[in-house]
Design a protein around this motif. Structure first.
Motif, PDB file in Angstrom:
ATOM      1  N   THR A 282     -20.755  60.790  27.838  1.00 46.86           N
ATOM      2  CA  THR A 282     -19.495  60.556  28.544  1.00 46.86           C
ATOM      3  C   THR A 282     -19.731  60.336  30.033  1.00 46.86           C
ATOM      4  OG1 THR A 282     -18.353  61.945  26.923  1.00 46.86           O
ATOM      5  CG2 THR A 282     -17.194  61.460  28.970  1.00 46.86           C
ATOM      6  N   LEU A 283     -20.592  61.144  30.629  1.00 44.52           N
ATOM      7  CA  LEU A 283     -20.853  61.002  32.065  1.00 44.52           C
ATOM      8  C   LEU A 283     -21.647  59.742  32.379  1.00 44.52           C
ATOM      9  CD1 LEU A 283     -21.549  64.635  33.312  1.00 44.52           C
ATOM     10  CD2 LEU A 283     -19.438  63.299  33.399  1.00 44.52           C
ATOM     11  N   SER A 284     -22.315  59.175  31.384  1.00 47.23           N
ATOM     12  CA  SER A 284     -23.023  57.918  31.637  1.00 47.23           C
ATOM     13  C   SER A 284     -22.052  56.807  32.013  1.00 47.23           C
ATOM     14  CB  SER A 284     -23.843  57.505  30.411  1.00 47.23           C
ATOM     15  OG  SER A 284     -22.995  57.143  29.325  1.00 47.23           O
ATOM     16  N   GLU A 285     -20.803  56.911  31.543  1.00 52.82           N
ATOM     17  CA  GLU A 285     -19.779  55.936  31.922  1.00 52.82           C
ATOM     18  C   GLU A 285     -19.430  56.071  33.405  1.00 52.82           C
ATOM     19  OE1 GLU A 285     -16.616  56.851  29.273  1.00 52.82           O
ATOM     20  OE2 GLU A 285     -17.801  56.479  27.465  1.00 52.82           O
ATOM     21  N   VAL A 286     -19.358  57.318  33.869  1.00 52.68           N
ATOM     22  CA  VAL A 286     -19.129  57.556  35.294  1.00 52.68           C
ATOM     23  C   VAL A 286     -20.334  57.081  36.102  1.00 52.68           C
ATOM     24  CG1 VAL A 286     -18.579  59.286  37.052  1.00 52.68           C
ATOM     25  CG2 VAL A 286     -17.667  59.533  34.730  1.00 52.68           C
ATOM     26  N   ASP A 287     -21.537  57.333  35.575  1.00 52.44           N
ATOM     27  CA  ASP A 287     -22.765  56.870  36.234  1.00 52.44           C
ATOM     28  C   ASP A 287     -22.705  55.373  36.494  1.00 52.44           C
ATOM     29  OD1 ASP A 287     -23.677  59.443  35.937  1.00 52.44           O
ATOM     30  OD2 ASP A 287     -25.094  58.988  34.330  1.00 52.44           O
ATOM     31  N   TYR A 288     -22.337  54.633  35.450  1.00 49.17           N
ATOM     32  CA  TYR A 288     -22.317  53.173  35.554  1.00 49.17           C
ATOM     33  C   TYR A 288     -21.284  52.727  36.590  1.00 49.17           C
ATOM     34  CZ  TYR A 288     -22.456  48.291  34.077  1.00 49.17           C
ATOM     35  OH  TYR A 288     -22.596  46.923  34.042  1.00 49.17           O
ATOM     36  N   LEU A 289     -20.115  53.345  36.554  1.00 50.79           N
ATOM     37  CA  LEU A 289     -19.059  52.999  37.512  1.00 50.79           C
ATOM     38  C   LEU A 289     -19.508  53.281  38.937  1.00 50.79           C
ATOM     39  CD1 LEU A 289     -16.208  52.236  38.397  1.00 50.79           C
ATOM     40  CD2 LEU A 289     -15.464  54.534  37.716  1.00 50.79           C
ATOM     41  N   LEU A 290     -20.106  54.438  39.184  1.00 48.90           N
ATOM     42  CA  LEU A 290     -20.566  54.777  40.532  1.00 48.90           C
ATOM     43  C   LEU A 290     -21.624  53.787  41.019  1.00 48.90           C
ATOM     44  CD1 LEU A 290     -20.777  58.670  40.301  1.00 48.90           C
ATOM     45  CD2 LEU A 290     -19.123  57.329  41.609  1.00 48.90           C
TER      46      LEU A 290
ATOM     47  N   LYS B 239     -16.032  53.429  47.846  1.00 49.20           N
ATOM     48  CA  LYS B 239     -16.099  54.862  47.635  1.00 49.20           C
ATOM     49  C   LYS B 239     -15.305  55.267  46.396  1.00 49.20           C
ATOM     50  CE  LYS B 239     -18.424  55.835  51.428  1.00 49.20           C
ATOM     51  NZ  LYS B 239     -19.789  56.408  51.400  1.00 49.20           N
ATOM     52  N   ALA B 240     -15.633  56.437  45.874  1.00 47.90           N
ATOM     53  CA  ALA B 240     -14.948  56.976  44.700  1.00 47.90           C
ATOM     54  C   ALA B 240     -14.276  58.298  45.053  1.00 47.90           C
ATOM     55  CB  ALA B 240     -15.933  57.193  43.557  1.00 47.90           C
ATOM     56  N   VAL B 241     -13.035  58.464  44.612  1.00 51.56           N
ATOM     57  CA  VAL B 241     -12.390  59.772  44.602  1.00 51.56           C
ATOM     58  C   VAL B 241     -12.255  60.150  43.128  1.00 51.56           C
ATOM     59  CG1 VAL B 241     -10.288  61.076  45.077  1.00 51.56           C
ATOM     60  CG2 VAL B 241     -11.182  59.478  46.777  1.00 51.56           C
ATOM     61  N   ILE B 242     -12.955  61.197  42.735  1.00 52.40           N
ATOM     62  CA  ILE B 242     -13.053  61.551  41.323  1.00 52.40           C
ATOM     63  C   ILE B 242     -12.099  62.694  41.005  1.00 52.40           C
ATOM     64  CG2 ILE B 242     -14.578  62.318  39.474  1.00 52.40           C
ATOM     65  CD1 ILE B 242     -16.896  61.060  40.888  1.00 52.40           C
ATOM     66  N   THR B 243     -11.133  62.426  40.136  1.00 54.28           N
ATOM     67  CA  THR B 243     -10.199  63.438  39.674  1.00 54.28           C
ATOM     68  C   THR B 243     -10.831  64.231  38.536  1.00 54.28           C
ATOM     69  OG1 THR B 243      -8.309  62.073  40.316  1.00 54.28           O
ATOM     70  CG2 THR B 243      -7.896  63.825  38.723  1.00 54.28           C
ATOM     71  N   LEU B 244     -10.708  65.547  38.588  1.00 48.58           N
ATOM     72  CA  LEU B 244     -11.409  66.420  37.649  1.00 48.58           C
ATOM     73  C   LEU B 244     -10.551  66.881  36.479  1.00 48.58           C
ATOM     74  CD1 LEU B 244     -13.363  68.530  40.286  1.00 48.58           C
ATOM     75  CD2 LEU B 244     -14.253  66.674  38.862  1.00 48.58           C
TER      76      LEU B 244
ATOM     77  N   HIS C 155     -25.044  67.087  37.414  1.00 48.25           N
ATOM     78  CA  HIS C 155     -25.459  65.881  36.687  1.00 48.25           C
ATOM     79  C   HIS C 155     -26.187  64.907  37.615  1.00 48.25           C
ATOM     80  CE1 HIS C 155     -25.259  62.658  33.719  1.00 48.25           C
ATOM     81  NE2 HIS C 155     -24.761  61.866  34.653  1.00 48.25           N
ATOM     82  N   ARG C 156     -27.198  64.236  37.070  1.00 46.53           N
ATOM     83  CA  ARG C 156     -27.932  63.203  37.800  1.00 46.53           C
ATOM     84  C   ARG C 156     -27.595  61.832  37.214  1.00 46.53           C
ATOM     85  NH1 ARG C 156     -32.244  63.251  41.139  1.00 46.53           N
ATOM     86  NH2 ARG C 156     -32.536  65.478  40.737  1.00 46.53           N
ATOM     87  N   ASN C 157     -27.204  60.920  38.094  1.00 45.32           N
ATOM     88  CA  ASN C 157     -26.843  59.569  37.678  1.00 45.32           C
ATOM     89  C   ASN C 157     -28.064  58.844  37.135  1.00 45.32           C
ATOM     90  OD1 ASN C 157     -26.187  56.696  37.743  1.00 45.32           O
ATOM     91  ND2 ASN C 157     -24.429  57.244  39.015  1.00 45.32           N
ATOM     92  N   ARG C 158     -27.969  58.363  35.912  1.00 48.20           N
ATOM     93  CA  ARG C 158     -29.125  57.724  35.284  1.00 48.20           C
ATOM     94  C   ARG C 158     -29.419  56.342  35.869  1.00 48.20           C
ATOM     95  NH1 ARG C 158     -27.569  57.489  29.168  1.00 48.20           N
ATOM     96  NH2 ARG C 158     -27.022  59.635  29.719  1.00 48.20           N
ATOM     97  N   PHE C 159     -28.479  55.784  36.606  1.00 47.20           N
ATOM     98  CA  PHE C 159     -28.690  54.462  37.195  1.00 47.20           C
ATOM     99  C   PHE C 159     -29.177  54.566  38.643  1.00 47.20           C
ATOM    100  CE2 PHE C 159     -25.484  53.864  33.883  1.00 47.20           C
ATOM    101  CZ  PHE C 159     -26.083  52.864  33.123  1.00 47.20           C
ATOM    102  N   THR C 160     -28.569  55.434  39.432  1.00 49.96           N
ATOM    103  CA  THR C 160     -28.953  55.558  40.841  1.00 49.96           C
ATOM    104  C   THR C 160     -29.990  56.650  41.069  1.00 49.96           C
ATOM    105  OG1 THR C 160     -27.233  57.177  41.361  1.00 49.96           O
ATOM    106  CG2 THR C 160     -26.631  54.836  41.497  1.00 49.96           C
ATOM    107  N   LYS C 161     -30.188  57.512  40.055  1.00 50.26           N
ATOM    108  CA  LYS C 161     -31.132  58.648  40.131  1.00 50.26           C
ATOM    109  C   LYS C 161     -30.680  59.711  41.127  1.00 50.26           C
ATOM    110  CE  LYS C 161     -33.474  56.228  37.226  1.00 50.26           C
ATOM    111  NZ  LYS C 161     -33.307  56.490  35.777  1.00 50.26           N
TER     112      LYS C 161
ATOM    113  N   ASP D 291     -24.575  62.164  46.204  1.00 49.94           N
ATOM    114  CA  ASP D 291     -24.207  60.752  46.124  1.00 49.94           C
ATOM    115  C   ASP D 291     -23.111  60.447  47.143  1.00 49.94           C
ATOM    116  OD1 ASP D 291     -23.603  58.160  45.486  1.00 49.94           O
ATOM    117  OD2 ASP D 291     -23.376  58.512  43.331  1.00 49.94           O
ATOM    118  N   ALA D 292     -23.438  59.657  48.138  1.00 47.99           N
ATOM    119  CA  ALA D 292     -22.472  59.322  49.187  1.00 47.99           C
ATOM    120  C   ALA D 292     -21.419  58.331  48.714  1.00 47.99           C
ATOM    121  CB  ALA D 292     -23.208  58.752  50.403  1.00 47.99           C
TER     122      ALA D 292
END
Length: 396
Positions: A115-123, A132-137, A161-167, A173-174
């Motif tokens: 599920t978080l891989s989808e957020v990874d890709y978006l970021l 920039k991203a404002v992430i609602t929890l 969590h570590r982003n699999r795309f940006t590492k 993550d700025a």
């Protein structure tokens, strides 16, 4: 062995520098306004809500990712620099047929790797576009014990969590500008419940600060009865005790009874007055706290039409007024505390069928699953609204 020790030593020397560099690229609060640390000037907050954005980045969904790229490109071309979305969404389908209504699907929060891989890709895609991203929890707060425990566990998993795309870990993550504790809090923003809401906000903020000392934290606060002195005092007390960096204020003239669905234009002068009253109260309250706020604007298209491209004269009139008011606050040393606008929200490429009916649940739009699609969304063919947004969002 000496080489290994040298490399290990170099790693620990460089690690603090890496954290510092990430912090330098982040957005902070300076003198009551948003500040871009990297560019060293005021950050002009120009946002669109796109709650479903991570769902388009699902692995193996080529069409979804292609749409995500196109949607982000469209928003970037409008001058949007912040996208707000909800993280950890899973769509649970209650039936297997292709044409599903809103009642056939529901949303749940999950922080597993898939599920978080989808957020990874978006970021990663936002980073490419310097957005920039404002992430609602979560969608709404709850004091239920089980819900609180799940929420805190979700936050912990997210922040580690570590982003699999940006590492990059999310805490370093700025591209992430802020954590938004919830999407709505209507039931907890009456005077008799503001203390409960403040306690909830502080509990969740403290959980975030265990792992993340850098990103901004925000939460919504619905406008109170602005002419009621007791409610004004409650709001001042709430602001003084919450551990937030800025606040987002939902402005929905139809649901707040500023206008009527049968004739949106008839109440437009009332909507202007009510909006001014809200801004006056919030400017005083938040200026005293040296805290900015942004407004989240929801306004339907004329006659509650649902078709993309149908007329939006009333919405354009109100939105233009809000954007003009906000533009005065984002400049250096602007009066008040209003520092940005989130437009709720983006429908982009989503379209109904040839009969004008929304039948497919994957045609994500600005509205949630339990809401009728089309009325509030801004689509990529709503030309008058898009021209208006460009006028205020694109840099001079």
């Amino acid at each position: 062995m000496k080489m290994l020790k040298w490399m290990v030593g170099l790693f620990f020397i460089c690690l603090p520098l890496q954290i510092l560099a990430n912090k330098e690229d982040m957005v902070s609060i300076k003198d009551g306004t948003f500040y871009d640390n990297g560019a060293q000037h005021t950050f002009q907050y120009k946002a669109f809500a796109m709650w479903y954005a991570p769902l388009l980045g699902q692995k193996g969904n080529k069409f979804g990712r292609e749409r995500l790229h196109a949607e982000l490109d469209s928003l970037h071309a409008l001058g949007v620099n912040v996208v707000t979305f909800i993280a950890g969404l899973q769509v649970t389908q209650k039936s297997s047929h292709h044409n599903m209504s809103a009642s056939d699907s529901c949303l749940t929060l999950c922080a597993d790797e898939a599920t978080l891989s989808e957020v990874d890709y978006l970021l990663a895609e936002l980073q490419k576009r310097q957005m920039k991203a404002v992430i609602t929890l979560d969608k709404a707060p709850s004091n239920a014990v089980q819900k609180l425990e799940c929420y805190e566990k979700f936050i912990t998993q997210m922040l580690q969590h570590r982003n699999r795309f940006t590492k990059k870990t999310y805490v370093s993550d700025a591209t992430i500008m802020a954590w938004n504790l919830c999407d709505v809090a209507n039931e907890w923003t009456h005077p008799d419940s503001l203390t409960i809401y403040a306690d909830w906000v502080n509990r969740m903020s403290q959980r975030i600060r265990i792992y993340d000392s850098q990103h901004l934290i925000t939460a919504p606060i619905t406008p109170l009865q602005v002419n009621d002195e007791q409610q004004q005092r409650w709001l001042q007390q709430w602001v003084s005790c919450v551990s937030l960096n800025y606040v987002n204020v939902p402005i929905a003239p139809l649901t707040q009874n500023w206008v009527q669905a049968g004739n949106l234009f008839a109440g437009m002068s009332r909507a202007f007055l009510r909006f001014n009253d809200v801004c006056s109260l919030y400017d005083r309250t938040f200026s005293n706290a040296d805290m900015p706020y942004v407004v989240n604007i929801s306004f339907p298209r004329d006659a509650m039409f649902k078709r993309p491209g149908s007329t939006t004269e009333a919405r354009d009139t109100f939105l233009g007024y809000v954007l003009s008011r906000a533009a005065q606050g984002v400049v250096e040393n602007g009066d008040g505390a209003l520092r940005g606008v989130t437009i709720c929200g983006w429908g982009g490429m989503a379209r109904p069928n040839s009969q004008g009916e929304w039948t497919n649940s994957i045609d994500y739009s600005a509205e949630w699953f339990d809401e009728p699609k089309g009325s509030y969304a801004i689509f990529n063919c709503d030309n008058s609204t898009l021209s208006l947004i460009k006028k205020y969002f694109l840099d001079d």
